[in-house]
Write an enzyme that holds these catalytic residues in place. Structure first.
Site, PDB file in Angstrom:
ATOM      1  N   ILE A  18       0.966  -1.127   0.072  1.00  8.35           N
ATOM      2  CA  ILE A  18      -0.117  -0.012  -0.031  1.00  8.35           C
ATOM      3  C   ILE A  18       0.862   1.194   0.073  1.00  8.35           C
ATOM      4  O   ILE A  18       2.166   1.072   0.444  1.00  8.35           O
ATOM      5  CB  ILE A  18      -0.997  -0.040   1.216  1.00  8.35           C
ATOM      6  CG1 ILE A  18      -0.271  -0.124   2.513  1.00  8.35           C
ATOM      7  CG2 ILE A  18      -1.981  -1.136   1.197  1.00  8.35           C
ATOM      8  CD1 ILE A  18      -1.377  -0.134   3.760  1.00  8.35           C
ATOM      9  N   ASP A  19       0.287   2.281  -0.342  1.00 10.10           N
ATOM     10  CA  ASP A  19       1.205   3.728  -0.603  1.00 10.10           C
ATOM     11  C   ASP A  19       1.855   4.100   0.769  1.00 10.10           C
ATOM     12  O   ASP A  19       1.314   3.747   1.547  1.00 10.10           O
ATOM     13  CB  ASP A  19       0.401   4.635  -1.203  1.00 10.10           C
ATOM     14  CG  ASP A  19      -0.226   4.302  -2.702  1.00 10.10           C
ATOM     15  OD1 ASP A  19       0.491   3.306  -3.261  1.00 10.10           O
ATOM     16  OD2 ASP A  19      -1.344   4.874  -2.813  1.00 10.10           O
ATOM     17  N   LYS A  20       2.824   5.060   0.343  1.00 12.17           N
ATOM     18  CA  LYS A  20       3.718   5.171   1.643  1.00 12.17           C
ATOM     19  C   LYS A  20       2.607   6.043   2.775  1.00 12.17           C
ATOM     20  O   LYS A  20       2.580   5.770   4.003  1.00 12.17           O
ATOM     21  CB  LYS A  20       4.583   6.055   1.194  1.00 12.17           C
ATOM     22  CG  LYS A  20       5.178   6.999   2.520  1.00 12.17           C
ATOM     23  CD  LYS A  20       6.367   8.052   2.013  1.00 12.17           C
ATOM     24  CE  LYS A  20       6.777   8.873   3.030  1.00 12.17           C
ATOM     25  NZ  LYS A  20       7.800  10.216   2.829  1.00 12.17           N
ATOM     26  N   ARG A  66      -7.505   6.219  -5.350  1.00 11.83           N
ATOM     27  CA  ARG A  66      -7.146   7.295  -5.637  1.00 11.83           C
ATOM     28  C   ARG A  66      -7.415   8.079  -6.786  1.00 11.83           C
ATOM     29  O   ARG A  66      -8.034   9.121  -7.037  1.00 11.83           O
ATOM     30  CB  ARG A  66      -5.585   7.633  -5.183  1.00 11.83           C
ATOM     31  CG  ARG A  66      -5.380   7.315  -3.815  1.00 11.83           C
ATOM     32  CD  ARG A  66      -3.679   7.396  -3.686  1.00 11.83           C
ATOM     33  NE  ARG A  66      -3.026   8.465  -3.913  1.00 11.83           N
ATOM     34  CZ  ARG A  66      -1.704   8.510  -3.893  1.00 11.83           C
ATOM     35  NH1 ARG A  66      -1.111   7.603  -3.743  1.00 11.83           N
ATOM     36  NH2 ARG A  66      -1.387   9.783  -3.992  1.00 11.83           N
TER      37      ARG A  66
END
Length: 303
Positions: A139-141, A238
């Protein structure tokens, strides 16, 4: 550092084949990497560069120049982990916002991989190489929430298969701009942005991507939603939510650069993760959003 040079002459069975497909088989690499090597001038046909769609002719001499990878030593680091579940096959972790999942350019320390290596020692699958031991998905930062890490190759393969066939149960919560009147679904394919390769974009020629969203609460000009991923593409939620004019609060890449109400990174949390364990049992885990997320909700309610 000297390049390794592979050479091969096109024979009768190769006539008419695309250059990138030929190089893919020649170097035992992905087609995408083959195209990058061709575009970068690392592939010569009869001592000349050609495009990826060049069709081979009998007797063509193909030279493939491969730069040996620089050996990187990824070190274990004693970084606290919020462990939700752990057994001999896998470990489920609640990743905090701001932590990168695996080492990459500019991030060789302080990642989830560094922390898991310290916690698990040598008990991590090696399928994804030295930079991503045990990492089945990411998953994204600046997205918080649940991740599963494989401790052995058998567990890795079984989990990876579930991610590939989209049988993993994944649900997120997010705060998005603008009010949403009813639940809905975004079914729009995604691919790399044609100009900014760090971004994803809606592309009818891309990979299938489906996001189901459900309204939890309208809060002024914002909406608290739950998302269920039918597929799991990079930046899927997103990009999809921004496309329908509901970008995620704090997402400066796909959303608004202002009116973030103190959000540092997108207000997106991987709340639920369910999968079939290598022992055959279905397991499901759920964690509430972190305090900063709940604080954003409370702040918006007071406006």
């Amino acid at each position: 550092m000297d390049n390794d040079i592979l050479t091969k002459t096109a024979e009768n069975g190769d006539i008419g084949a695309r250059l990138d497909v030929f190089v893919q088989n020649m170097g035992d690499i992905t087609r995408n990497n083959a195209q990058k090597l061709i575009d970068g001038g690392d592939v010569l046909v009869n001592n000349k560069t050609q495009k990826s769609n060049y069709r081979l002719r009998h007797g063509d001499l193909i030279e493939l120049h491969i730069t040996p990878p620089i050996a990187l030593e990824i070190l274990p680091q004693n970084i606290p982990l919020d462990i939700i579940h752990e057994d001999d096959d896998l470990i489920v972790i609640n990743k905090p916002k701001g932590m990168v999942v695996h080492p990459a350019a500019g991030h060789y320390q302080g990642t989830l991989v560094n922390a898991v290596m310290h916690h698990c020692g040598g008990s991590l699958s090696g399928i994804n190489g030295v930079l991503r031991p045990g990492i089945v998905h990411r998953i994204d930062k600046d997205t918080s929430g649940l991740l599963v890490v494989a401790k052995n190759d058998r567990a890795h393969n079984m989990l990876a298969e579930q991610f590939a066939n989209h049988s993993i149960n994944r649900k997120y919560v997010a705060i998005v701009h603008n009010r949403i009147g009813q639940d809905g679904t975004v079914n729009l394919a995604l691919a790399r942005h044609k100009v900014d390769r760090k971004k994803m974009a809606i592309d009818p020629n891309g990979k299938r991507a489906v996001t189901h969203y459900y309204v939890l609460e309208n809060i002024g000009k914002f909406t608290l939603i739950k998302c269920r991923l039918e597929t799991g593409r990079t930046h899927q939620i997103r990009v999809h939510m921004a496309h329908i004019n509901h970008p995620i609060l704090g997402d400066v890449v796909y959303g608004k650069s202002k009116q973030n109400f103190g959000a540092e990174g997108q207000a997106l949390h991987a709340r639920l993760l369910g999968f079939v364990h290598p022992n055959g049992e279905y397991m499901e885990f759920c964690v509430q959003p972190p305090l900063y997320f709940e604080g954003l909700v409370a702040k918006l309610r007071r406006i």
